[in-house]
Design a protein around this motif. Structure first.
Motif, short mmCIF file in Angstrom:
data_model
loop_
_atom_site.label_atom_id
_atom_site.label_comp_id
_atom_site.label_asym_id
_atom_site.label_seq_id
_atom_site.Cartn_x
_atom_site.Cartn_y
_atom_site.Cartn_z
N MET A 85 17.23 61.53 67.95
CA MET A 85 17.20 61.20 66.52
C MET A 85 16.74 59.77 66.30
O MET A 85 17.08 58.86 67.06
CB MET A 85 18.59 61.37 65.92
N GLU B 132 19.98 55.76 68.57
CA GLU B 132 21.32 55.64 69.12
C GLU B 132 21.34 56.11 70.56
O GLU B 132 20.71 57.10 70.91
CB GLU B 132 22.32 56.48 68.32
N SER B 133 22.08 55.38 71.40
CA SER B 133 22.35 55.83 72.76
C SER B 133 23.86 55.95 72.93
O SER B 133 24.61 55.20 72.31
CB SER B 133 21.77 54.87 73.79
N ARG B 134 24.26 56.88 73.75
CA ARG B 134 25.70 57.11 73.92
C ARG B 134 26.40 55.90 74.53
O ARG B 134 27.54 55.61 74.22
CB ARG B 134 25.94 58.34 74.80
N SER B 135 25.69 55.19 75.39
CA SER B 135 26.34 54.10 76.10
C SER B 135 26.33 52.80 75.32
O SER B 135 27.23 51.98 75.46
CB SER B 135 25.66 53.88 77.45
N TYR B 136 25.33 52.62 74.50
CA TYR B 136 25.17 51.31 73.86
C TYR B 136 25.49 51.33 72.37
O TYR B 136 26.01 50.39 71.82
CB TYR B 136 23.74 50.80 74.07
N GLY B 137 25.16 52.42 71.74
CA GLY B 137 25.29 52.45 70.29
C GLY B 137 23.92 52.42 69.67
O GLY B 137 22.95 52.93 70.22
N TYR B 138 23.81 51.80 68.53
CA TYR B 138 22.56 51.81 67.78
C TYR B 138 21.72 50.58 68.10
O TYR B 138 22.23 49.46 68.14
CB TYR B 138 22.84 51.83 66.27
N THR B 139 20.43 50.82 68.30
CA THR B 139 19.45 49.74 68.46
C THR B 139 18.50 49.82 67.28
O THR B 139 18.12 50.91 66.86
CB THR B 139 18.66 49.92 69.77
N PHE C 30 31.63 49.33 64.19
CA PHE C 30 30.70 48.35 64.76
C PHE C 30 30.69 47.09 63.90
O PHE C 30 30.92 47.14 62.68
CB PHE C 30 29.27 48.91 64.77
N TYR D 125 27.70 44.22 63.31
CA TYR D 125 26.33 43.80 63.58
C TYR D 125 26.10 42.43 62.97
O TYR D 125 26.63 42.10 61.90
CB TYR D 125 25.32 44.79 63.00
N LEU E 103 23.82 44.05 67.79
CA LEU E 103 25.18 44.57 67.96
C LEU E 103 26.08 43.47 68.51
O LEU E 103 25.78 42.88 69.55
CB LEU E 103 25.18 45.77 68.90
N ARG F 167 31.74 46.84 69.36
CA ARG F 167 32.03 48.16 68.83
C ARG F 167 33.40 48.61 69.32
O ARG F 167 33.90 48.14 70.35
CB ARG F 167 30.96 49.16 69.24
N ARG G 216 30.67 55.12 61.87
CA ARG G 216 30.05 56.44 61.93
C ARG G 216 31.02 57.43 62.55
O ARG G 216 31.91 57.06 63.30
CB ARG G 216 28.74 56.40 62.70
N TYR H 51 28.51 61.13 67.44
CA TYR H 51 27.20 60.79 67.99
C TYR H 51 26.10 61.52 67.22
O TYR H 51 26.22 62.70 66.93
CB TYR H 51 27.14 61.18 69.47
N LEU I 165 24.94 55.58 60.46
CA LEU I 165 25.84 54.45 60.27
C LEU I 165 26.02 54.21 58.78
O LEU I 165 25.04 54.23 58.02
CB LEU I 165 25.24 53.19 60.89
#
Lengths: 113, 114
Positions: A31, A96-103, B35, B37, B47, B50, B95, B98, B102
């Motif tokens: 996504m 979004e990545s599961r390990s990091y979150g949103y970039t 989160f 930011y 970021l 979180r 959020r 997964y 956000l």
């Protein structure tokens, strides 16, 4: 975390024209999210883009105004169509990545004159 | 509806001092993520920290820590030993699961005085 290249970084456009913003991700993501940040305000989600399906738009945003393409798992474009001064904003893409979150991409500052 | 409220439009802190930015949220979900930011004038969203709602322990990242009060739906950010580079707009965000969007608060402008 993923690295996103967003282009252009800024543009000044004439009203009535369209601008296409591109986001390239260095890894495959399911996504991608497109946000708008109006001057001095917070981020508002425009739409969510899945590869291989139509984008899902939030209330107040329509496909005719903000068409989105998602041809593969690493790339997406957002077009701002028939622009007016009210479209002057920062537009950001995000993944979004599961390990990091949103970039987030570095943003496109759009000014419509 | 899920909402995030940041009640402090602007905060100031002296260099090397500590400042706390507040955030409250409204949700009926039990599994969610929070989160913080940072957005400097470059407009890049960075970021800071979180927190997973199922974790009772407050998250910490170097000089940044949170006070997560799940029952009160509060998620404040504490910045210790403030530096000039901390000056930015700070957004609290939430959020559910997964792949979901956000939801951002209105933001707090942090000014750091030398």
């Amino acid at each position: 975390s993923a690295v996103i290249s967003q282009k252009p970084s800024r543009d000044i456009c004439q009203r009535g024209t369209s601008l296409t913003i591109q986001c390239q991700v260095d890894s495959q993501v399911t996504m991608m999210f497109w946000y708008r940040q109006q001057p001095g305000q917070s981020l508002t989600l425009i739409a969510t883009a899945n590869q291989g399906s139509e984008a899902t738009y939030e209330s107040g945003f329509v496909i005719d105004k903000f068409p989105i393409s998602r041809p593969n798992l690493t790339f997406s474009t957002l077009t701002v169509s028939n622009m007016s001064p009210e479209d002057s904003s920062i537009y950001l893409c995000s993944v979004e990545s599961r390990s990091y979150g949103y970039t987030f991409g570095s943003g496109t500052r759009l000014t419509v004159v | 509806a899920q909402t995030v409220t940041q009640s402090q439009p602007e905060m100031s802190v002296q260099e090397a001092e500590t400042v706390t930015l507040s955030c409250t949220y409204d949700t009926s979900e039990s599994d969610y993520y929070l989160f913080w930011y940072k957005q400097p004038p470059s407009r890049q969203m960075i970021l800071v920290i979180r927190q997973e709602a199922y974790k009772q322990q407050n998250a910490t990242e170097n000089r940044f820590s949170v006070n997560f009060q799940k029952a009160a739906k509060s998620f404040s950010l504490k910045i210790s030993d403030s530096q000039l580079g901390d000056a930015a707009m700070y957004f609290c965000a939430y959020r559910v699961g997964y792949g979901n969007k956000l939801v951002f608060g209105a933001g707090t402008i942090l000014r750091v005085k030398s």
